[in-house]
Write an enzyme that holds these catalytic residues in place. Structure first.
Site, PDB file in Angstrom:
ATOM      1  NE  ARG A  22     -16.670   0.129 -25.488  1.00 50.38           N
ATOM      2  CZ  ARG A  22     -16.970  -0.728 -26.629  1.00 50.38           C
ATOM      3  NH1 ARG A  22     -15.955  -1.354 -27.200  1.00 50.38           N
ATOM      4  NH2 ARG A  22     -17.829  -0.442 -27.330  1.00 50.38           N
ATOM      5  CD  GLU A  45      -1.260   4.496   3.863  1.00 47.09           C
ATOM      6  OE1 GLU A  45      -2.241   4.838   4.215  1.00 47.09           O
ATOM      7  OE2 GLU A  45      -0.951   3.537   2.991  1.00 47.09           O
ATOM      8  CG  HIS A  59      -1.886  -0.962   1.334  1.00 43.66           C
ATOM      9  ND1 HIS A  59      -3.166  -1.031   2.062  1.00 43.66           N
ATOM     10  CD2 HIS A  59      -2.246  -2.089   0.193  1.00 43.66           C
ATOM     11  CE1 HIS A  59      -3.847  -2.071   1.681  1.00 43.66           C
ATOM     12  NE2 HIS A  59      -3.256  -2.503   0.605  1.00 43.66           N
ATOM     13  CD  GLU A 103     -20.051   1.280 -25.248  1.00 41.14           C
ATOM     14  OE1 GLU A 103     -20.114   1.773 -26.506  1.00 41.14           O
ATOM     15  OE2 GLU A 103     -19.265   0.747 -24.801  1.00 41.14           O
ATOM     16  CB  ALA A 156     -36.404   5.318 -39.523  1.00 41.39           C
ATOM     17  CB  SER A 185     -26.577   2.950 -34.669  1.00 39.29           C
ATOM     18  OG  SER A 185     -26.101   1.744 -34.252  1.00 39.29           O
ATOM     19  NE  ARG A 229     -12.344  -2.154 -31.589  1.00 43.63           N
ATOM     20  CZ  ARG A 229     -13.539  -2.467 -30.811  1.00 43.63           C
ATOM     21  NH1 ARG A 229     -13.641  -3.127 -30.165  1.00 43.63           N
ATOM     22  NH2 ARG A 229     -14.308  -1.689 -31.641  1.00 43.63           N
ATOM     23  N   GLY A 242     -27.612  -0.022 -25.065  1.00 45.70           N
ATOM     24  CA  GLY A 242     -28.766   0.393 -25.815  1.00 45.70           C
ATOM     25  C   GLY A 242     -29.882   1.188 -25.010  1.00 45.70           C
ATOM     26  CB  ALA A 256     -29.216   3.269 -21.210  1.00 46.11           C
TER      27      ALA A 256
END
Length: 365
Positions: free
Chosen positions: A189, A56, A54, A271, A169, A173, A212, A273, A277
Site C-alpha cells: 500500500r 544526472e 535529477h 483493494e 457465507a 472475512s 501500517r 472487494g 476488482a
C-alpha cells in the site's frame, strides 16, 4: 575488464541507485553513474523526489572537480529529460558539463520530457540506448506504464481461500490470511499513490485505508479514494485518514483514472472487494494482480471475483505469472494480464529485452 563490461556494471549500479529514490509520485526513479574516459568511477547520483535535482545533475554536483566531466561518459537508467519542469533539462546539463558520451537503458516515453537523446546527439555527444533495458523496464514498470498509457498503473489485490472465496457465507472475512501476508499488503500500500475502495466494502468493513507497520503508520500513506454513489458515513474510519479522501461515482473507471492521472497520481492500489476488482479486470484496466492465497476452504457464494465478461473458454483472461512467494502459511501470487503486459512493456519505441537477462519467476521462501 572491457569497456562494454564496465558500462554494463555501471548501468547495474545506476539501477541500484535509481531504486533508492521514492517509488511514488509523478517522477520516475532514475540513477546516473559518471565514468572517466578510462572507465574509472567519477561520481554517481539518483533522483530523490519531486523538486530535487535529477540523477544526472546530482551526479555532476558530486564531482570532486567539475572539470572532470569533460570527456566523461554518463550511464543513466532512463533517457535524460529534455524539458523545463521544477528543474532544468538534464540533457542540457550534460552538454554544458562537457560529457562526451551518454549511455541509457530506456527511452523516456513522456510527451514533454522525451527528446533528450536527440538534443544531445545534435550537440555532438555520442549517445547509445538499450543497455540494460530489460532490467530497467521491470524495475520502473509502473511509471513507464502510466506514462505510456496516460493513466495510473493499477494494481488489483485480493485475499482468498484456496477455493476462491473472499469471505465466509455470512460475509465475515477477517482474517483469511495470516500476519505476514497482511504486513506485506501494508508495505505494498505504501508503495502506491492512492488506495481505492468501493462504497460496498467501505460500508461493510469500515476500512482505515492506511499503510501500517508494527510501530504505527508507515512514512508514506496512499491517499484514499472511494468509488460509488452511496454516502460515506460521518463516523467512517476513512475520515480519520492522514490524507483527505476523494470520492468518485465509479461509473466510468477510465474517466476516474484520467482524473487521477491529471492530479499527478501514477500508481493505484485497488483493494475494494470482489465487485470493484472484477470491474477493473473486466475493463482491461488491471496492470498487476496480487492474490494472497490462504490454505483454507470456505465454500459458499462469496467468491473473490464476480463477472468478468467471459462467455466461453475462448474469452478467458490469460495471465502471466511473475512471482510466487510464501508468506508464513500463505502464498502470494503476482500476475499480469498477458496481452496488456506485452503491449505496455514492449511498445514500438522501446528496445526488446536482452535475451540473456530474462525476468525470473520468484519462488521466495
Amino acid at each position: 575488464m572491457t569497456a562494454v563490461q564496465t558500462e554494463r556494471d555501471a548501468m547495474h549500479r545506476a539501477l541500484e541507485l535509481a531504486l533508492l529514490g521514492p517509488r511514488t509520485g509523478v517522477n520516475p526513479q532514475v540513477g546516473c553513474v559518471l565514468l572517466s574516459p578510462s572507465g574509472e568511477l567519477l561520481a554517481e547520483g539518483w533522483h530523490r523526489g519531486a523538486g530535487t535535482p535529477h540523477a544526472e545533475v546530482a551526479a555532476l554536483s558530486s564531482l570532486a572537480d567539475p572539470a572532470d566531466a569533460v570527456g566523461a561518459t554518463a550511464v543513466v537508467s532512463l533517457e535524460p529529460c529534455n524539458h523545463h519542469g521544477r528543474t532544468g533539462p538534464c540533457s542540457a546539463a550534460l552538454i554544458e558539463a562537457g560529457v562526451s558520451r551518454v549511455v541509457y537503458a530506456v527511452d523516456d516515453p513522456g510527451a514533454a520530457s522525451s527528446g533528450g537523446a536527440e538534443r544531445m546527439r545534435a550537440a555532438g555527444l555520442e549517445v547509445e540506448n538499450g543497455l540494460g533495458a530489460a532490467e530497467v523496464e521491470q524495475a520502473i514498470r509502473p511509471w513507464l506504464t502510466a506514462t505510456r498509457l496516460g493513466r495510473p498503473f493499477v494494481t488489483v489485490k485480493w485475499a482468498s481461500s484456496l477455493d476462491g472465496r473472499a469471505a465466509a457465507a455470512d460475509g465475515s472475512s477477517q482474517w483469511i490470511t495470516g500476519a505476514e501476508a497482511r504486513a506485506d499488503v501494508h508495505r505494498r500500500r505504501a508503495e502506491h499513490d492512492v488506495i481505492v475502495v468501493g462504497t460496498g466494502t467501505l460500508l461493510a468493513d469500515d476500512p482505515a485505508l492506511t499503510a501500517r507497520g508494527d510501530d504505527g503508520l508507515l512514512p508514506h500513506q496512499p491517499a484514499p479514494v472511494v468509488l460509488g454513489t452511496r454516502e460515506v458515513p460521518a463516523e467512517a474510519r476513512v475520515r480519520e485518514h492522514p490524507l483527505p479522501f476523494r470520492q468518485f461515482d465509479g461509473g466510468d473507471l477510465e474517466l476516474t483514472l484520467g482524473a487521477l492521472y491529471a492530479d499527478e497520481v501514477r500508481t493505484v492500489f485497488v483493494e475494494g472487494g470482489p465487485t470493484l476488482a472484477s470491474a477493473f479486470i473486466a475493463a482491461g484496466l488491471a496492470d498487476e494482480l496480487l492474490v494472497y492465497l490462504a490454505p483454507t476452504l470456505l465454500g459458499g457464494p462469496r467468491t473473490a471475483l464476480t463477472e468478468l465478461g467471459v462467455a466461453d473458454i475462448g474469452a478467458q483472461r490469460r495471465l502471466t505469472l511473475t512471482a510466487v512467494e510464501r508468506l508464513g502459511d500463505d502464498l502470494l501470487v503476482v500476475a499480469r494480464p498477458a496481452a496488456a503486459a506485452a503491449a505496455a512493456e514492449h511498445p514500438a519505441t522501446t528496445p526488446p529485452p536482452e535475451p540473456d537477462s530474462p525476468f525470473p519467476l520468484s519462488t521466495k521462501e
